[in-house]
Design a protein around this motif. Structure first.
Motif, PDB file in Angstrom:
ATOM      1  N   ARG A   1       0.961  -1.161  -0.162  1.00 55.04           N
ATOM      2  CA  ARG A   1       0.022  -0.289   0.003  1.00 55.04           C
ATOM      3  C   ARG A   1       0.868   1.281  -0.101  1.00 55.04           C
ATOM      4  NH1 ARG A   1       0.846  -0.456   5.468  1.00 55.04           N
ATOM      5  NH2 ARG A   1       0.797   1.319   6.834  1.00 55.04           N
ATOM      6  N   ILE A   2       0.363   2.436  -0.447  1.00 57.62           N
ATOM      7  CA  ILE A   2       1.009   3.567  -0.306  1.00 57.62           C
ATOM      8  C   ILE A   2       0.082   4.643   0.551  1.00 57.62           C
ATOM      9  CG2 ILE A   2       2.098   5.549  -1.483  1.00 57.62           C
ATOM     10  CD1 ILE A   2       2.213   3.622  -3.927  1.00 57.62           C
ATOM     11  N   ASP A   3       0.675   5.249   1.543  1.00 57.57           N
ATOM     12  CA  ASP A   3      -0.168   6.170   2.241  1.00 57.57           C
ATOM     13  C   ASP A   3      -0.051   7.707   1.741  1.00 57.57           C
ATOM     14  OD1 ASP A   3      -1.371   4.388   4.287  1.00 57.57           O
ATOM     15  OD2 ASP A   3       0.696   3.838   4.327  1.00 57.57           O
ATOM     16  N   ALA A   4       1.136   7.940   1.108  1.00 57.34           N
ATOM     17  CA  ALA A   4       1.525   9.422   0.715  1.00 57.34           C
ATOM     18  C   ALA A   4       2.537   9.217  -0.355  1.00 57.34           C
ATOM     19  CB  ALA A   4       2.038  10.351   1.744  1.00 57.34           C
ATOM     20  N   ILE A   5       2.473  10.329  -1.147  1.00 57.63           N
ATOM     21  CA  ILE A   5       3.545  10.357  -2.281  1.00 57.63           C
ATOM     22  C   ILE A   5       4.160  11.698  -2.162  1.00 57.63           C
ATOM     23  CG2 ILE A   5       4.160  10.256  -4.687  1.00 57.63           C
ATOM     24  CD1 ILE A   5       1.829   8.452  -4.849  1.00 57.63           C
ATOM     25  N   ALA A   6       5.422  11.859  -2.270  1.00 57.29           N
ATOM     26  CA  ALA A   6       5.913  13.273  -2.048  1.00 57.29           C
ATOM     27  C   ALA A   6       7.341  13.296  -3.156  1.00 57.29           C
ATOM     28  CB  ALA A   6       6.543  13.667  -0.601  1.00 57.29           C
ATOM     29  N   ILE A   7       7.410  14.497  -3.811  1.00 57.40           N
ATOM     30  CA  ILE A   7       8.469  14.682  -4.853  1.00 57.40           C
ATOM     31  C   ILE A   7       8.921  16.060  -4.483  1.00 57.40           C
ATOM     32  CG2 ILE A   7       7.635  13.162  -6.375  1.00 57.40           C
ATOM     33  CD1 ILE A   7       6.428  15.467  -7.997  1.00 57.40           C
TER      34      ILE A   7
ATOM     35  N   GLY B   1      -3.750  14.384 -17.610  1.00 60.94           N
ATOM     36  CA  GLY B   1      -5.076  14.782 -17.247  1.00 60.94           C
ATOM     37  C   GLY B   1      -5.960  13.484 -16.339  1.00 60.94           C
ATOM     38  N   ARG B   2      -5.353  12.644 -15.857  1.00 60.47           N
ATOM     39  CA  ARG B   2      -5.884  11.738 -15.171  1.00 60.47           C
ATOM     40  C   ARG B   2      -5.846  12.340 -13.651  1.00 60.47           C
ATOM     41  NH1 ARG B   2      -1.959   6.714 -15.847  1.00 60.47           N
ATOM     42  NH2 ARG B   2      -0.496   8.151 -15.838  1.00 60.47           N
ATOM     43  N   LYS B   3      -7.022  11.551 -12.903  1.00 59.01           N
ATOM     44  CA  LYS B   3      -7.279  11.963 -11.574  1.00 59.01           C
ATOM     45  C   LYS B   3      -6.180  10.803 -10.583  1.00 59.01           C
ATOM     46  CE  LYS B   3     -10.585  14.748 -11.985  1.00 59.01           C
ATOM     47  NZ  LYS B   3     -10.544  16.281 -11.297  1.00 59.01           N
ATOM     48  N   LEU B   4      -5.654  11.503  -9.413  1.00 55.53           N
ATOM     49  CA  LEU B   4      -4.844  10.574  -8.616  1.00 55.53           C
ATOM     50  C   LEU B   4      -5.781  10.274  -7.567  1.00 55.53           C
ATOM     51  CD1 LEU B   4      -1.920  13.292  -8.347  1.00 55.53           C
ATOM     52  CD2 LEU B   4      -2.218  11.374 -10.158  1.00 55.53           C
ATOM     53  N   ALA B   5      -5.529   8.870  -7.446  1.00 55.17           N
ATOM     54  CA  ALA B   5      -6.159   8.342  -6.095  1.00 55.17           C
ATOM     55  C   ALA B   5      -5.386   8.566  -4.815  1.00 55.17           C
ATOM     56  CB  ALA B   5      -6.265   6.762  -6.380  1.00 55.17           C
ATOM     57  N   ILE B   6      -4.160   8.947  -4.816  1.00 57.83           N
ATOM     58  CA  ILE B   6      -3.581   9.297  -3.689  1.00 57.83           C
ATOM     59  C   ILE B   6      -2.752  10.522  -4.080  1.00 57.83           C
ATOM     60  CG2 ILE B   6      -1.420   8.733  -2.375  1.00 57.83           C
ATOM     61  CD1 ILE B   6      -1.862   5.845  -2.797  1.00 57.83           C
ATOM     62  N   PRO B   7      -2.833  11.611  -3.244  1.00 59.45           N
ATOM     63  CA  PRO B   7      -2.257  13.030  -3.756  1.00 59.45           C
ATOM     64  C   PRO B   7      -0.934  12.968  -3.872  1.00 59.45           C
ATOM     65  CG  PRO B   7      -3.963  13.010  -1.840  1.00 59.45           C
ATOM     66  CD  PRO B   7      -3.660  11.850  -2.075  1.00 59.45           C
ATOM     67  N   ILE B   8      -0.328  13.488  -4.860  1.00 58.65           N
ATOM     68  CA  ILE B   8       0.906  13.716  -4.745  1.00 58.65           C
ATOM     69  C   ILE B   8       1.429  15.135  -4.143  1.00 58.65           C
ATOM     70  CG2 ILE B   8       3.290  14.176  -6.100  1.00 58.65           C
ATOM     71  CD1 ILE B   8       1.700  12.238  -8.262  1.00 58.65           C
ATOM     72  N   HIS B   9       2.337  15.107  -3.308  1.00 61.00           N
ATOM     73  CA  HIS B   9       2.934  16.356  -2.626  1.00 61.00           C
ATOM     74  C   HIS B   9       4.039  16.925  -3.193  1.00 61.00           C
ATOM     75  CE1 HIS B   9       0.300  15.238   0.905  1.00 61.00           C
ATOM     76  NE2 HIS B   9       0.316  16.362   1.317  1.00 61.00           N
TER      77      HIS B   9
ATOM     78  N   LEU C   1       5.619   6.142   2.518  1.00 61.82           N
ATOM     79  CA  LEU C   1       5.634   7.403   1.653  1.00 61.82           C
ATOM     80  C   LEU C   1       6.487   6.951   0.541  1.00 61.82           C
ATOM     81  CD1 LEU C   1       5.856  10.476   1.121  1.00 61.82           C
ATOM     82  CD2 LEU C   1       8.020  10.361   2.350  1.00 61.82           C
ATOM     83  N   MET C   2       6.187   6.924  -0.744  1.00 58.80           N
ATOM     84  CA  MET C   2       6.749   6.662  -1.894  1.00 58.80           C
ATOM     85  C   MET C   2       7.474   8.129  -2.451  1.00 58.80           C
ATOM     86  SD  MET C   2       5.638   5.182  -5.698  1.00 58.80           S
ATOM     87  CE  MET C   2       5.754   3.384  -5.155  1.00 58.80           C
ATOM     88  N   THR C   3       8.627   8.140  -2.974  1.00 57.68           N
ATOM     89  CA  THR C   3       9.258   9.150  -3.526  1.00 57.68           C
ATOM     90  C   THR C   3      10.173   8.747  -4.522  1.00 57.68           C
ATOM     91  OG1 THR C   3      10.577  11.152  -2.781  1.00 57.68           O
ATOM     92  CG2 THR C   3      11.265   8.944  -1.663  1.00 57.68           C
TER      93      THR C   3
ATOM     94  N   SER D   1       1.540   5.013  -9.498  1.00 57.18           N
ATOM     95  CA  SER D   1       1.100   4.562  -8.173  1.00 57.18           C
ATOM     96  C   SER D   1       0.052   5.617  -7.408  1.00 57.18           C
ATOM     97  CB  SER D   1       2.232   4.522  -7.031  1.00 57.18           C
ATOM     98  OG  SER D   1       3.446   3.427  -7.564  1.00 57.18           O
ATOM     99  N   ALA D   2       0.137   6.837  -7.819  1.00 49.67           N
ATOM    100  CA  ALA D   2      -0.836   7.954  -7.314  1.00 49.67           C
ATOM    101  C   ALA D   2      -2.113   7.453  -8.183  1.00 49.67           C
ATOM    102  CB  ALA D   2      -0.225   9.314  -7.608  1.00 49.67           C
ATOM    103  N   VAL D   3      -2.124   7.143  -9.415  1.00 47.06           N
ATOM    104  CA  VAL D   3      -3.258   6.945  -9.969  1.00 47.06           C
ATOM    105  C   VAL D   3      -3.702   5.803  -9.871  1.00 47.06           C
ATOM    106  CG1 VAL D   3      -4.250   6.513 -12.207  1.00 47.06           C
ATOM    107  CG2 VAL D   3      -2.465   8.130 -12.120  1.00 47.06           C
ATOM    108  N   THR D   4      -3.149   4.599  -9.790  1.00 45.77           N
ATOM    109  CA  THR D   4      -3.967   3.120  -9.221  1.00 45.77           C
ATOM    110  C   THR D   4      -4.162   2.875  -7.510  1.00 45.77           C
ATOM    111  OG1 THR D   4      -1.619   2.107  -9.082  1.00 45.77           O
ATOM    112  CG2 THR D   4      -2.516   2.026 -11.059  1.00 45.77           C
TER     113      THR D   4
END
Length: 419
Positions: free
Chosen positions: A296-302, A321-329, A376-378, A406-409
């Motif tokens: 699983r992923i709880d957050a994504i930050a770049i 143009g896609r929607k993210l299931a998990i926000p990218i900070h 956290l994915m980065t 990963s943010a999309v899926t």
């Protein structure tokens, strides 16, 4: 070696120009004496890391300088603060801490520093000329300044950086001296696949490996056939300065003090030679993740160092143009924020699910959801290094493309690697 101050420096330290300037000069002089520097040298600019709130003492120190009438004597940009003053993102600091953090940021502006609030001042137009002496804080900024720009600075810590900016001087030691800038280590990547070296994911991994092996030694990277862009060099230096005490690296044929290997080594043989193998790279990549088997992923930050306009271009292209299931900070500075606000690009990114973070970043300020043990994915080697200790999240390192997928899926997608 005894430190020798000029009559001008002694007069400033004695209070001729006010108590704030005197405090700054005494700090610089005392530091020089401890370091064994024979004298102080003039600097052309400074980048100040000490405006990040870690406690009230830092705010009170800055307020004392302001109260003493101090002003910076050279151009001084500011590293990230603890607050996003643009309002793009919201943090979780308590009201009292927010007040002190804001007071601290305002004090540094009152000292004459530019409110740049970025860890990548070189992207925001602060690019000192080759061979000039400066006093920069923030590890990635220091290593970029030395290595890519060819200016000269040591890794100046909090409060010594602003003291140097006010005094317009720095201790004459370390990387300010040409004889201390030659490479003693050769880091050969010529045995790695060319496609990997040209990929975005390569440079944080190689930087992390380089820093771990080099420590505080100066090395020259050899075997690079195609010129990396500035974002790749930024990523390499940031990761190297995080995993090691790297302040300067050379890349043969790429960076300004290394037109070739012999020049980087000052005509001497390398004391250490590291032949980088694909297996070493695989192991280095694994070390960047503490959550290798995460489902699983709880957050994504770049954006550590801060995203450049070009990196925002790539992010927007990958989202498509896609929607993210998990926000990218997405952490950045005001220089890049202005660029993406043109033509409504920031609004499009935010509508897709990107949370823009300006003036600060999620590893030094409590912006991510409070989720100890989360994942956290980065794509940042620096985030990967500091994330677990600073945020309480476990880290999963991946390419930017995989972060977006990963943010999309909503689940980890890892496809890029050493081919």
């Amino acid at each position: 070696m005894t430190l020798a101050l000029t009559a001008e420096e002694r007069a400033i330290a004695s209070g001729r120009d006010g108590e704030g300037a005197a405090v700054a000069m005494r700090i610089v002089a005392d530091s020089a004496a401890l370091l064994g520097a024979p004298r102080l040298i003039p600097i052309a600019s400074a980048h100040i890391d000490g405006a990040l709130y870690h406690g009230d003492s830092g705010t009170l120190f800055a307020a004392r300088l302001v109260g003493g009438g101090a002003r910076v004597g050279v151009r001084a940009t500011l590293n990230v603060g603890a607050l996003d003053l643009t309002g793009c993102s919201k943090g979780r600091l308590g009201q009292a801490e927010q007040g002190m953090a804001r007071r601290m940021m305002e004090a540094y502006v009152a000292l004459g520093c530019e409110p740049s609030w970025t860890c990548a001042p070189y992207q925001a137009g602060h690019r000192p000329a080759f061979g000039t002496d400066v006093a920069w804080g923030e590890s990635n900024a220091v290593v970029f300044c030395n290595s890519v720009l060819g200016a000269r600075t040591n890794r100046y810590g909090d409060f010594l950086d602003i003291a140097c900016a006010i005094a317009a001087r720095a201790p004459d030691y370390g990387l300010h001296r040409p004889e201390n800038r030659r490479a003693t280590l050769a880091f050969d990547v010529g045995g790695l696949p060319g496609g990997f070296l040209e990929s975005e994911i390569a440079w944080p991994i190689l930087g992390s490996l380089y820093g771990r092996l080099a420590g505080d030694a100066i090395g020259v990277v050899t075997g690079v056939a195609h010129r990396p862009g500035e974002d790749a060099l930024k990523a390499f230096g940031a990761a190297a300065a995080s995993s090691g005490a790297v302040g300067l690296f050379h890349i043969a044929g790429i960076t300004p003090e290394a037109p070739n290997v012999a020049a980087a080594l000052a005509g001497k043989p390398a004391e250490t030679i590291v032949a980088v193998t694909p297996q070493m790279v695989r192991e280095a990549r694994l070390r960047l993740s503490t959550a290798v088997k995460a489902d699983r992923i709880d957050a994504i930050a770049i954006g550590s160092p801060h995203l450049s306009p070009a990196e925002f271009d790539r992010l927007e292209h990958l989202i498509a143009g896609r929607k993210l299931a998990i926000p990218i900070h997405a952490c950045t500075g005001r220089h890049a924020l202005s660029a993406i606000e043109a033509a409504g690009r920031r609004q499009r990114l935010e509508a897709a699910g990107v949370i823009v973070v300006a003036d600060t970043c999620v590893v030094v300020a409590p912006i991510l959801p409070d989720r100890p043990g989360g994942v956290l994915m980065t794509n940042s080697g620096k985030f990967a290094h500091y994330g677990p200790g600073n945020t309480g999240y476990e880290v999963l390192y991946a390419s930017l493309a995989d972060c977006v997928e990963s943010a999309v899926t909503g689940i980890p997608v890892i496809t890029d690697g050493l081919q």
